[in-house]
Write an enzyme that holds these catalytic residues in place. Structure first.
Site, PDB file in Angstrom:
ATOM      1  N   GLY A  37       0.834  -1.135   0.255  1.00 52.74           N
ATOM      2  CA  GLY A  37       0.051  -0.127  -0.139  1.00 52.74           C
ATOM      3  C   GLY A  37       0.902   1.180   0.059  1.00 52.74           C
ATOM      4  N   PHE A  38       0.320   2.191   0.578  1.00 54.13           N
ATOM      5  CA  PHE A  38       0.789   3.469   0.097  1.00 54.13           C
ATOM      6  C   PHE A  38       1.913   3.740   1.234  1.00 54.13           C
ATOM      7  CE2 PHE A  38      -0.019   7.873   2.264  1.00 54.13           C
ATOM      8  CZ  PHE A  38       0.741   8.426   1.670  1.00 54.13           C
ATOM      9  N   THR A  62      -6.384  -2.734  -1.831  1.00 52.96           N
ATOM     10  CA  THR A  62      -6.041  -1.189  -2.165  1.00 52.96           C
ATOM     11  C   THR A  62      -4.405  -1.189  -2.652  1.00 52.96           C
ATOM     12  OG1 THR A  62      -5.601  -0.575   0.431  1.00 52.96           O
ATOM     13  CG2 THR A  62      -8.009  -0.201  -0.804  1.00 52.96           C
ATOM     14  N   LEU A  98       0.114  -3.000   8.965  1.00 53.85           N
ATOM     15  CA  LEU A  98      -0.463  -2.112   8.535  1.00 53.85           C
ATOM     16  C   LEU A  98      -1.612  -2.375   7.598  1.00 53.85           C
ATOM     17  CD1 LEU A  98       2.413  -0.724   8.938  1.00 53.85           C
ATOM     18  CD2 LEU A  98       2.190   0.543   7.044  1.00 53.85           C
ATOM     19  N   SER A 100      -4.920  -2.862   6.213  1.00 58.88           N
ATOM     20  CA  SER A 100      -6.367  -2.290   6.503  1.00 58.88           C
ATOM     21  C   SER A 100      -6.613  -1.339   5.427  1.00 58.88           C
ATOM     22  CB  SER A 100      -6.489  -1.588   7.811  1.00 58.88           C
ATOM     23  OG  SER A 100      -7.681  -0.795   7.972  1.00 58.88           O
ATOM     24  N   LYS A 130       3.196 -13.622  19.278  1.00 54.03           N
ATOM     25  CA  LYS A 130       3.210 -14.572  20.245  1.00 54.03           C
ATOM     26  C   LYS A 130       4.203 -15.788  20.111  1.00 54.03           C
ATOM     27  CE  LYS A 130       0.217 -17.544  22.678  1.00 54.03           C
ATOM     28  NZ  LYS A 130      -1.299 -17.917  22.660  1.00 54.03           N
ATOM     29  N   ALA A 139      -0.608   0.030  13.086  1.00 58.75           N
ATOM     30  CA  ALA A 139      -0.851   1.203  12.481  1.00 58.75           C
ATOM     31  C   ALA A 139      -2.268   1.464  12.925  1.00 58.75           C
ATOM     32  CB  ALA A 139      -0.773   1.411  10.882  1.00 58.75           C
ATOM     33  N   TYR A 170     -14.346   1.178  10.829  1.00 56.25           N
ATOM     34  CA  TYR A 170     -12.963   1.395  10.897  1.00 56.25           C
ATOM     35  C   TYR A 170     -12.367   1.831  12.125  1.00 56.25           C
ATOM     36  CZ  TYR A 170      -8.438   3.986   9.161  1.00 56.25           C
ATOM     37  OH  TYR A 170      -7.218   4.175   9.141  1.00 56.25           O
ATOM     38  N   THR A 200      -2.055  11.536   6.243  1.00 50.77           N
ATOM     39  CA  THR A 200      -0.674  11.480   5.665  1.00 50.77           C
ATOM     40  C   THR A 200      -0.627  11.409   4.370  1.00 50.77           C
ATOM     41  OG1 THR A 200      -0.010   9.980   7.523  1.00 50.77           O
ATOM     42  CG2 THR A 200       1.273  10.119   5.640  1.00 50.77           C
TER      43      THR A 200
HETATM   44  P1  NAD Z   1      -3.517   1.645   1.845  1.00 53.01           P
HETATM   45  O1  NAD Z   1      -4.777   1.374   1.246  1.00 53.01           O
HETATM   46  O2  NAD Z   1      -2.612   2.102   0.778  1.00 53.01           O
HETATM   47  O3  NAD Z   1      -2.771   0.442   2.201  1.00 53.01           O
HETATM   48  C1  NAD Z   1      -3.534  -0.503   3.240  1.00 53.01           C
HETATM   49  C2  NAD Z   1      -2.675  -1.988   2.474  1.00 53.01           C
HETATM   50  O4  NAD Z   1      -3.298  -2.948   3.152  1.00 53.01           O
HETATM   51  C3  NAD Z   1      -3.010  -2.164   1.060  1.00 53.01           C
HETATM   52  O5  NAD Z   1      -1.779  -2.759   0.283  1.00 53.01           O
HETATM   53  C4  NAD Z   1      -4.191  -3.325   1.206  1.00 53.01           C
HETATM   54  O6  NAD Z   1      -4.158  -4.095  -0.058  1.00 53.01           O
HETATM   55  C5  NAD Z   1      -3.766  -4.157   2.319  1.00 53.01           C
HETATM   56  N1  NAD Z   1      -4.863  -4.979   3.041  1.00 53.01           N
HETATM   57  C6  NAD Z   1      -6.260  -4.674   3.237  1.00 53.01           C
HETATM   58  N2  NAD Z   1      -6.690  -5.472   3.753  1.00 53.01           N
HETATM   59  C7  NAD Z   1      -5.818  -6.714   3.933  1.00 53.01           C
HETATM   60  C8  NAD Z   1      -6.118  -7.819   4.352  1.00 53.01           C
HETATM   61  N3  NAD Z   1      -7.387  -8.362   4.965  1.00 53.01           N
HETATM   62  N4  NAD Z   1      -4.939  -8.786   3.964  1.00 53.01           N
HETATM   63  C9  NAD Z   1      -3.748  -8.348   3.477  1.00 53.01           C
HETATM   64  N5  NAD Z   1      -3.797  -6.983   3.226  1.00 53.01           N
HETATM   65  C10 NAD Z   1      -4.759  -6.280   3.250  1.00 53.01           C
HETATM   66  O7  NAD Z   1      -3.454   2.604   3.001  1.00 53.01           O
HETATM   67  P2  NAD Z   1      -2.367   3.546   3.920  1.00 53.01           P
HETATM   68  O8  NAD Z   1      -2.645   4.834   3.728  1.00 53.01           O
HETATM   69  O9  NAD Z   1      -0.881   3.139   3.392  1.00 53.01           O
HETATM   70  O10 NAD Z   1      -2.439   2.909   5.210  1.00 53.01           O
HETATM   71  C11 NAD Z   1      -1.804   1.952   5.966  1.00 53.01           C
HETATM   72  C12 NAD Z   1      -2.111   1.916   7.368  1.00 53.01           C
HETATM   73  O11 NAD Z   1      -2.039   3.171   8.168  1.00 53.01           O
HETATM   74  C13 NAD Z   1      -3.560   1.441   7.667  1.00 53.01           C
HETATM   75  O12 NAD Z   1      -3.598   0.481   8.557  1.00 53.01           O
HETATM   76  C14 NAD Z   1      -4.285   2.849   8.011  1.00 53.01           C
HETATM   77  O13 NAD Z   1      -5.379   2.618   8.836  1.00 53.01           O
HETATM   78  C15 NAD Z   1      -3.116   3.472   8.815  1.00 53.01           C
HETATM   79  N6  NAD Z   1      -3.307   5.006   8.728  1.00 53.01           N
HETATM   80  C16 NAD Z   1      -3.168   5.471   7.644  1.00 53.01           C
HETATM   81  C17 NAD Z   1      -3.352   6.873   7.468  1.00 53.01           C
HETATM   82  C18 NAD Z   1      -3.295   7.758   6.020  1.00 53.01           C
HETATM   83  O14 NAD Z   1      -3.495   8.981   6.143  1.00 53.01           O
HETATM   84  N7  NAD Z   1      -2.927   7.196   4.999  1.00 53.01           N
HETATM   85  C19 NAD Z   1      -3.958   7.451   8.478  1.00 53.01           C
HETATM   86  C20 NAD Z   1      -4.278   6.808   9.696  1.00 53.01           C
HETATM   87  C21 NAD Z   1      -4.028   5.534   9.845  1.00 53.01           C
HETATM   88  N1  UDP Z   2      -1.808 -17.507  14.409  1.00 56.28           N
HETATM   89  C1  UDP Z   2      -1.338 -17.213  13.124  1.00 56.28           C
HETATM   90  N2  UDP Z   2       0.039 -17.698  12.983  1.00 56.28           N
HETATM   91  C2  UDP Z   2       0.857 -18.120  14.114  1.00 56.28           C
HETATM   92  C3  UDP Z   2       0.221 -18.263  15.315  1.00 56.28           C
HETATM   93  C4  UDP Z   2      -1.022 -17.947  15.384  1.00 56.28           C
HETATM   94  O1  UDP Z   2      -1.802 -16.785  12.260  1.00 56.28           O
HETATM   95  O2  UDP Z   2       2.050 -18.220  13.992  1.00 56.28           O
HETATM   96  C5  UDP Z   2      -3.241 -17.299  14.501  1.00 56.28           C
HETATM   97  C6  UDP Z   2      -3.993 -18.538  15.091  1.00 56.28           C
HETATM   98  O3  UDP Z   2      -4.808 -18.891  13.819  1.00 56.28           O
HETATM   99  C7  UDP Z   2      -5.100 -17.956  16.080  1.00 56.28           C
HETATM  100  C8  UDP Z   2      -4.590 -16.691  16.274  1.00 56.28           C
HETATM  101  O4  UDP Z   2      -3.692 -16.359  15.556  1.00 56.28           O
HETATM  102  O5  UDP Z   2      -6.245 -18.006  15.777  1.00 56.28           O
HETATM  103  C9  UDP Z   2      -4.353 -16.208  17.881  1.00 56.28           C
HETATM  104  O6  UDP Z   2      -3.442 -16.936  18.151  1.00 56.28           O
HETATM  105  P1  UDP Z   2      -3.446 -17.783  19.758  1.00 56.28           P
HETATM  106  O7  UDP Z   2      -2.135 -18.151  20.082  1.00 56.28           O
HETATM  107  O8  UDP Z   2      -3.421 -16.323  20.625  1.00 56.28           O
HETATM  108  O9  UDP Z   2      -4.744 -18.123  19.974  1.00 56.28           O
HETATM  109  P2  UDP Z   2      -5.137 -19.877  19.885  1.00 56.28           P
HETATM  110  O10 UDP Z   2      -4.581 -20.515  18.705  1.00 56.28           O
HETATM  111  O11 UDP Z   2      -4.652 -20.139  21.347  1.00 56.28           O
HETATM  112  O12 UDP Z   2      -6.572 -19.802  19.801  1.00 56.28           O
END
Ligand code: NAD
Ligand code: UDP
Ligand code: UDP
Length: 343
Positions: A37-38, A62, A98, A100, A130, A139, A170, A200
């Site tokens: 992302g950005f 995104t 990051l 989201s 963990k 973030a 959000y 940002t």
């Molecule tokens: P962005 O949309 O450019 O980047 C977010 C990235 O997350 C994207 O590449 C997207 O594809 C990826 N993503 C989203 N859902 C996902 C998922 N379920 N699994 C894997 N990847 C996933 O946004 P950004 O501006 O770069 O923001 C980055 C972080 O910073 C975010 O968490 C945002 O909430 C936080 N943030 C940004 C701003 C801002 O002004 N840019 C302000 C406050 C907080």
């Molecule tokens: N998890 C993961 N990668 C790891 C370890 C855990 O994605 O290397 C995920 C796992 O699927 C779990 C979540 O993280 O649902 C929370 O993990 P935690 O150990 O706290 O919970 P538990 O496995 O005991 O439910």
């Protein structure tokens, strides 16, 4: 023909940006979720140039491969197409979490998915942290303060968020993500860092994500009307992306584990932004008032004394310099898209 193409690819050696050499002891394995992302891609650039091993995990909702393309194939770099709502098992030392969607139109497009990413996704990353004893930086966002009743906002303020409004997926998603970080810290001794990021901007912002900076620059560049929502008296404080990256690195590597605001306190009304951007771009765009958005925070400005005190960090890039760099980027993007339309 195809054969010829493959040959040229093999012959043309890819040139990478220069990376520092780190000994095994100093080199870290770093995961950046949302790294295509950005903000993430700028962070990846910095970590790679510092000589670390970087894994990007992104579902490309995104984000774009193009943002990190210059590292693909580098021995220190890995790009995983993965959705963090699903568990992830890898070995790392640090996690910059990051992933989201970040702009209102993007996070409102599928509110349930936004909630899943911020809740289930964050649980998974904390579970990973963990298991492998990695430090995790979340973030978070100034949106945890909602439509704030105090000004400027410091980290002790609990916020003023509508839990069922259009921004709630959000805002509340990030609030519970913070809660999860501190629960894992207390209960499981996971080391956490929480950055409350304020608005940002900079190159690689999405052109069409509907945020104010991208909208106004594009509108001004194309001589279209500049759309101010409401009267334009609401304020925002914008930081340039390189300042944010400095802050994220400083926070991750500090000993401070409470939330820290990262933003630029230089506050302007949205009407002022419209005028500033129009005058930087030039051209004759008219500034028009559109209907106000629901639950739009009226004022936002970070109190950054905590970041100054514990991280020795404060933003360095003045608004006009950052805006000029962003305008150049958008100009190139527009030329690029026109060029590819023609061909
Ligand atoms: P962005 O949309 O450019 O980047 C977010 C990235 O997350 C994207 O590449 C997207 O594809 C990826 N993503 C989203 N859902 C996902 C998922 N379920 N699994 C894997 N990847 C996933 O946004 P950004 O501006 O770069 O923001 C980055 C972080 O910073 C975010 O968490 C945002 O909430 C936080 N943030 C940004 C701003 C801002 O002004 N840019 C302000 C406050 C907080
Ligand atoms: N998890 C993961 N990668 C790891 C370890 C855990 O994605 O290397 C995920 C796992 O699927 C779990 C979540 O993280 O649902 C929370 O993990 P935690 O150990 O706290 O919970 P538990 O496995 O005991 O439910
Ligand atoms: N805004 C605007 N015109 C636009 C886009 C946004 O007036 O074309 C306003 C929006 O109503 C808000 C501010 O600009 O008050 C910042 O909006 P953005 O979506 O960039 O970020 P937010 O801080 O609201 O998450």
């Amino acid at each position: 023909k195809m054969e010829n193409k493959i040959k040229t690819l093999e012959q043309g050696k890819k040139i990478y940006p220069e990376v520092k050499f780190l000994t095994y002891r100093d080199r870290k394995r770093i995961l950046v979720t949302g790294g295509a992302g950005f903000v993430g891609s700028h962070l990846v650039d910095r970590l790679m140039m510092q000589g670390h091993e970087v894994t990007v995990v992104d579902n490309f909702f995104t984000g774009r491969k193009r943002n990190v393309e210059h590292w693909v194939g580098h021995e220190n770099f890995e790009l995983l197409h993965h959705d963090i709502v699903n568990p992830l098992y890898i070995e790392v030392d640090q996690i910059y979490h990051l992933a989201s969607p970040a702009s209102p139109p993007n996070y409102m497009y599928n509110p349930i998915k936004t909630l899943k990413t911020n809740t289930l996704g964050t649980i998974n990353m904390l579970g990973l942290a963990k298991r492998v004893r990695a430090r995790l930086l979340l973030a978070s966002t100034s949106e945890v303060y909602g439509d704030p009743e105090i000004h400027p906002q410091n980290e002790d303020y609990w916020g003023h968020v509508n839990p069922i409004g259009p921004r709630a997926c959000y805002d509340e998603g990030k609030r519970v993500a913070e809660t999860m970080c501190y629960a894992y810290e207390k209960q499981e001794n996971v080391e956490v860092r929480v950055a409350r990021i304020f608005n940002t901007f900079g190159p690689r912002m999405h052109m069409n994500d509907g945020r104010v900076v991208s909208n106004f620059i594009l509108q001004a560049l194309q001589n279209e009307s500049i759309t101010v929502y409401g009267e334009g008296e609401q304020t925002r404080s914008f930081q340039y992306v390189s300042d944010l990256v400095d802050g994220l690195l400083a926070l991750m590597n500090s000993n401070y584990s409470m939330p820290v605001n990262l933003g630029n306190p230089d506050e302007h009304s949205i009407m002022e932004f419209a005028r500033i951007i129009r005058s930087l771009v030039g051209g004759a765009s008219e500034i028009v008032k559109n209907p106000a958005k629901e639950d739009d925070p009226r004022r936002r400005k970070p109190d950054i004394s905590r970041a100054q005190k514990y991280l020795n960090w404060s933003p360095q890039v003045p608004l006009l310099i950052g805006l000029n760099k962003t305008i150049d980027y958008f100009l190139n993007e527009l030329r690029r898209s026109r060029h590819s339309e023609r061909n």
